[in-house]
Design an enzyme around this catalytic site. Sequence first.
Site, PDB file in Angstrom:
ATOM      1  N   LYS A   1       0.823  -1.214   0.000  1.00 16.61           N
ATOM      2  CA  LYS A   1       0.000   0.000   0.000  1.00 16.61           C
ATOM      3  C   LYS A   1       0.858   1.266   0.000  1.00 16.61           C
ATOM      4  CE  LYS A   1      -4.007  -2.228   1.131  1.00 16.61           C
ATOM      5  NZ  LYS A   1      -4.232  -2.966   2.360  1.00 16.61           N
TER       6      LYS A   1
ATOM      7  N   LYS B   1      -5.777 -13.784  -6.586  1.00 13.59           N
ATOM      8  CA  LYS B   1      -6.016 -14.515  -5.332  1.00 13.59           C
ATOM      9  C   LYS B   1      -7.364 -14.092  -4.752  1.00 13.59           C
ATOM     10  CE  LYS B   1      -4.325 -14.320  -0.506  1.00 13.59           C
ATOM     11  NZ  LYS B   1      -5.500 -13.916   0.230  1.00 13.59           N
TER      12      LYS B   1
ATOM     13  N   LYS C   1     -10.860 -10.995   0.628  1.00 16.53           N
ATOM     14  CA  LYS C   1     -11.899 -10.056   1.066  1.00 16.53           C
ATOM     15  C   LYS C   1     -11.610  -8.659   0.541  1.00 16.53           C
ATOM     16  CE  LYS C   1     -11.272 -12.144   4.943  1.00 16.53           C
ATOM     17  NZ  LYS C   1     -11.170 -12.850   6.166  1.00 16.53           N
TER      18      LYS C   1
HETATM   19  P1  ADP Z   1      -8.339 -12.266   3.040  1.00 18.50           P
HETATM   20  O1  ADP Z   1      -7.180 -12.242   2.060  1.00 18.50           O
HETATM   21  O2  ADP Z   1      -9.585 -12.653   2.384  1.00 18.50           O
HETATM   22  O3  ADP Z   1      -8.451 -10.973   3.826  1.00 18.50           O
HETATM   23  P2  ADP Z   1      -7.254 -13.345   5.460  1.00 18.50           P
HETATM   24  O4  ADP Z   1      -6.059 -12.442   5.243  1.00 18.50           O
HETATM   25  O5  ADP Z   1      -8.126 -13.037   6.618  1.00 18.50           O
HETATM   26  O6  ADP Z   1      -8.069 -13.391   4.096  1.00 18.50           O
HETATM   27  O7  ADP Z   1      -6.747 -14.830   5.525  1.00 18.50           O
HETATM   28  C1  ADP Z   1      -7.116 -15.789   6.475  1.00 18.50           C
HETATM   29  C2  ADP Z   1      -6.505 -17.116   6.128  1.00 18.50           C
HETATM   30  O8  ADP Z   1      -7.058 -17.602   4.885  1.00 18.50           O
HETATM   31  C3  ADP Z   1      -4.975 -17.079   5.921  1.00 18.50           C
HETATM   32  O9  ADP Z   1      -4.388 -18.259   6.488  1.00 18.50           O
HETATM   33  C4  ADP Z   1      -4.817 -17.072   4.437  1.00 18.50           C
HETATM   34  O10 ADP Z   1      -3.590 -17.605   4.013  1.00 18.50           O
HETATM   35  C5  ADP Z   1      -6.011 -17.909   3.973  1.00 18.50           C
HETATM   36  N1  ADP Z   1      -6.444 -17.483   2.640  1.00 18.50           N
HETATM   37  C6  ADP Z   1      -6.926 -16.271   2.307  1.00 18.50           C
HETATM   38  N2  ADP Z   1      -7.210 -16.206   0.989  1.00 18.50           N
HETATM   39  C7  ADP Z   1      -6.881 -17.417   0.470  1.00 18.50           C
HETATM   40  C8  ADP Z   1      -6.935 -17.973  -0.850  1.00 18.50           C
HETATM   41  N3  ADP Z   1      -7.372 -17.268  -1.882  1.00 18.50           N
HETATM   42  N4  ADP Z   1      -6.517 -19.237  -1.022  1.00 18.50           N
HETATM   43  C9  ADP Z   1      -6.060 -19.965   0.024  1.00 18.50           C
HETATM   44  N5  ADP Z   1      -5.976 -19.508   1.295  1.00 18.50           N
HETATM   45  C10 ADP Z   1      -6.377 -18.243   1.526  1.00 18.50           C
END
Ligand code: ADP
Length: 322
Positions: free
Chosen positions: A113, A192, A195
């Site tokens: 960012k 990827k 959220k």
């Molecule tokens: P986001 O990227 O949606 O904000 P988080 O950062 O809260 O998700 O991630 C929570 C967990 O989910 C972490 O262990 C992360 O590695 C896993 N995770 C998030 N997105 C993915 C994805 N697209 N594929 C596999 N694992 C994921």
Amino acid sequence: MPRILTGIQSSGRPHLGNILGAILPAIELSKDAKNECFYFIADLHSLTSLKNAEDRKEHTYATAAAWLALGLDTGSSIFYRQSMVSEVCELAWYLNCFTPYPMLANSHSFKDKSDKLSDVNAGLFTYPVLMAADIILYDANLVPVGKDQKQHLEITRDIATNFNREYGEVFIVPDALIDDKVMTIPGVDGKKMSKSYGNIIDIFLPEKKLRKQIMKIVTDSTPVEEPKNPDSCIVFQLYSVLANKDRIVSMREKYENGNYGYGQAKQELFELVLEKFETAREKFNFWMENKSDIDSQLIKGEKKAKEIASSKLSLVRKKLGY
Ligand code: ADP
Ligand code: TRP
């Protein structure tokens, strides 16, 4: 008894990537009686990006409901909201004072960012320090995370090691548990699934909305009649992480034979999601209609977590001369 700990932010609804990459593998680990598991909702971390209080509350419930619906046993695992064990904030302050500036300036969460510094708040900058506090406050040995979190775990290890060097063996230096078999689940745009990218598949949506999300998956413009390459198609990739071998082989053939449109593939993916998560979807709705039951599940974990956290924090305070 190894202590296993992980967290998921409540900055949005939990999605297929979170479920396949984090929640289901963590629940699997919790079924081994040798493991002592701490799973939490990182609702303090979510404040670095999400400011709306109502949204955070709702996403926190949805994230908790997802864990519960997918089978987390709160009798054997400690399940809690990060914000309810405020000891973590005090520890994060202490750790801040042991964290060199360049280490944070180098972290991806900030660097990604940093082209628009006016959008970066101090919470985002020190995000890895709060994450280190989450982990070492509970003496966690193993932290199952996706590949994207590897650097944060390295920072945690450095912070814990630096502290121990000055004050003796106060913290356990944790290891990341990164399963190379777990792929990064792509979102509907091929990036990827996250959220923060608005590209999620939310398996807990009502059928119509879920179908709409799946129909939005980006595909190329190969005409229906022509053969297609399954390996470059997001729909096929998502289907492959959910389906059994026979079904994958059969869909591959349909792609390669032609006369099979992306719309049909999406419909099959949609039906598979409904089939795979039928029970979880029902349970999710039950929990979301009974939020006070979610509260009870969390409060149980928070009591236990707080005990462990405050005892560790007392030791840290003593070491620091407070
Ligand atoms: P986001 O990227 O949606 O904000 P988080 O950062 O809260 O998700 O991630 C929570 C967990 O989910 C972490 O262990 C992360 O590695 C896993 N995770 C998030 N997105 C993915 C994805 N697209 N594929 C596999 N694992 C994921
Ligand atoms: N940063 C993690 C993520 O975005 C969430 C998280 C916060 C976490 N604290 C943690 C994960 C402690 C593991 C351990 O995925």
